[in-house]
Design a protein around this motif. Structure first.
Motif, PDB file in Angstrom:
ATOM      1  N   PRO A  87      -3.057  -2.943   5.134  1.00 39.12           N
ATOM      2  CA  PRO A  87      -1.924  -3.185   4.243  1.00 39.12           C
ATOM      3  C   PRO A  87      -1.835  -4.632   3.751  1.00 39.12           C
ATOM      4  O   PRO A  87      -1.034  -4.945   2.888  1.00 39.12           O
ATOM      5  CB  PRO A  87      -0.719  -2.842   5.124  1.00 39.12           C
ATOM      6  CG  PRO A  87      -1.173  -3.223   6.497  1.00 39.12           C
ATOM      7  CD  PRO A  87      -2.648  -2.878   6.539  1.00 39.12           C
ATOM      8  N   ASN A  96     -10.561  -3.650   1.908  1.00 37.95           N
ATOM      9  CA  ASN A  96      -9.958  -2.664   1.014  1.00 37.95           C
ATOM     10  C   ASN A  96     -10.803  -2.329  -0.201  1.00 37.95           C
ATOM     11  O   ASN A  96     -10.413  -1.500  -1.015  1.00 37.95           O
ATOM     12  CB  ASN A  96      -8.562  -3.120   0.582  1.00 37.95           C
ATOM     13  CG  ASN A  96      -7.550  -2.867   1.673  1.00 37.95           C
ATOM     14  OD1 ASN A  96      -7.526  -1.782   2.247  1.00 37.95           O
ATOM     15  ND2 ASN A  96      -6.734  -3.844   1.980  1.00 37.95           N
ATOM     16  N   THR A 103      -3.968  -0.162   1.351  1.00 31.39           N
ATOM     17  CA  THR A 103      -3.331   0.969   2.006  1.00 31.39           C
ATOM     18  C   THR A 103      -3.962   1.147   3.374  1.00 31.39           C
ATOM     19  O   THR A 103      -5.076   0.695   3.610  1.00 31.39           O
ATOM     20  CB  THR A 103      -3.495   2.249   1.161  1.00 31.39           C
ATOM     21  OG1 THR A 103      -2.782   3.317   1.784  1.00 31.39           O
ATOM     22  CG2 THR A 103      -4.942   2.656   1.023  1.00 31.39           C
ATOM     23  N   ARG A 105      -4.372   4.174   6.566  1.00 30.71           N
ATOM     24  CA  ARG A 105      -4.139   5.521   7.079  1.00 30.71           C
ATOM     25  C   ARG A 105      -4.665   5.569   8.507  1.00 30.71           C
ATOM     26  O   ARG A 105      -5.746   5.055   8.786  1.00 30.71           O
ATOM     27  CB  ARG A 105      -4.879   6.555   6.217  1.00 30.71           C
ATOM     28  CG  ARG A 105      -4.328   6.653   4.806  1.00 30.71           C
ATOM     29  CD  ARG A 105      -5.309   7.263   3.840  1.00 30.71           C
ATOM     30  NE  ARG A 105      -6.455   6.358   3.706  1.00 30.71           N
ATOM     31  CZ  ARG A 105      -7.711   6.766   3.540  1.00 30.71           C
ATOM     32  NH1 ARG A 105      -8.007   8.035   3.475  1.00 30.71           N
ATOM     33  NH2 ARG A 105      -8.692   5.900   3.417  1.00 30.71           N
TER      34      ARG A 105
END
Length: 186
Positions: A87, A96, A103, A105
């Protein structure tokens, strides 16, 4: 597979450029798709329903980390993942690049424990690396994993190492559980 597909588009030897994660896009290539294949990230359900990584029965005893010190003396060993993405927006990091955006997960604790159980019970692998940088970012997930490892009495045998950002290590109770469950290196 590239995070900078525009640099590869004119290379005639390349028939597909995959942006993002490999699972879904590799299947598209195997089914004949060509050109630049856009991001198609796994959903949480897809992540948690995926099979555990394949371990070759003929070679599992030779699995080791390339890092010469100190882990290369611990054989056999395997890697498992607890999350994908990040994040944060650190300018020095490319974590990323495969995800199109910042993001994260997390695989479910149940999915991670299933992998640990397979490694320990089927392959006698007790040296396990969790190479995702954000493993400790979700204390609830880490605590559930540690509780299950402790309940299965794996903690005395396991030699885990994991990555963590220093600013995510504020929960002393979680750190104590991590140590009790065999996570000896952060």
């Amino acid at each position: 597979i590239g995070s900078a597909p525009e640099k590869l588009q004119n290379c005639k030897e390349i028939h597909a450029i995959l942006k993002g994660e490999y699972e879904k896009n590799t299947l598209k290539v195997l089914n004949g798709e060509k050109g630049t294949i856009d991001y198609d990230l796994l959903t949480l359900d897809e992540m948690n329903q995926s099979p555990p990584p394949y371990f070759d029965d003929l070679h599992f005893d030779k699995y080791f980390d390339w890092n010469p010190v100190p882990m290369s003396k611990y054989f056999p060993q395997a890697h498992i993942w607890g999350s994908r993405g990040c994040p944060f927006k650190c300018t020095f990091c490319c974590i990323n690049a495969p995800f199109e955006k910042n993001t994260i997960r997390f695989w479910s604790p149940k999915h991670i424990i299933k992998q640990i159980k397979t490694l320990v019970e089927d392959y006698n692998i007790f040296n396990i690396k969790i190479p995702d940088e954000m493993f400790v970012l979700n204390p609830k997930q880490v605590t559930e994993i540690c509780d299950e490892i402790i309940a299965k009495k794996y903690g005395e045998k396991l030699n885990f190492w994991a990555y963590a950002r220093i600013d995510t290590l504020e929960d002393n109770e979680m750190l104590k559980k991590m140590a009790k469950s065999g996570i000896k290196w952060l």
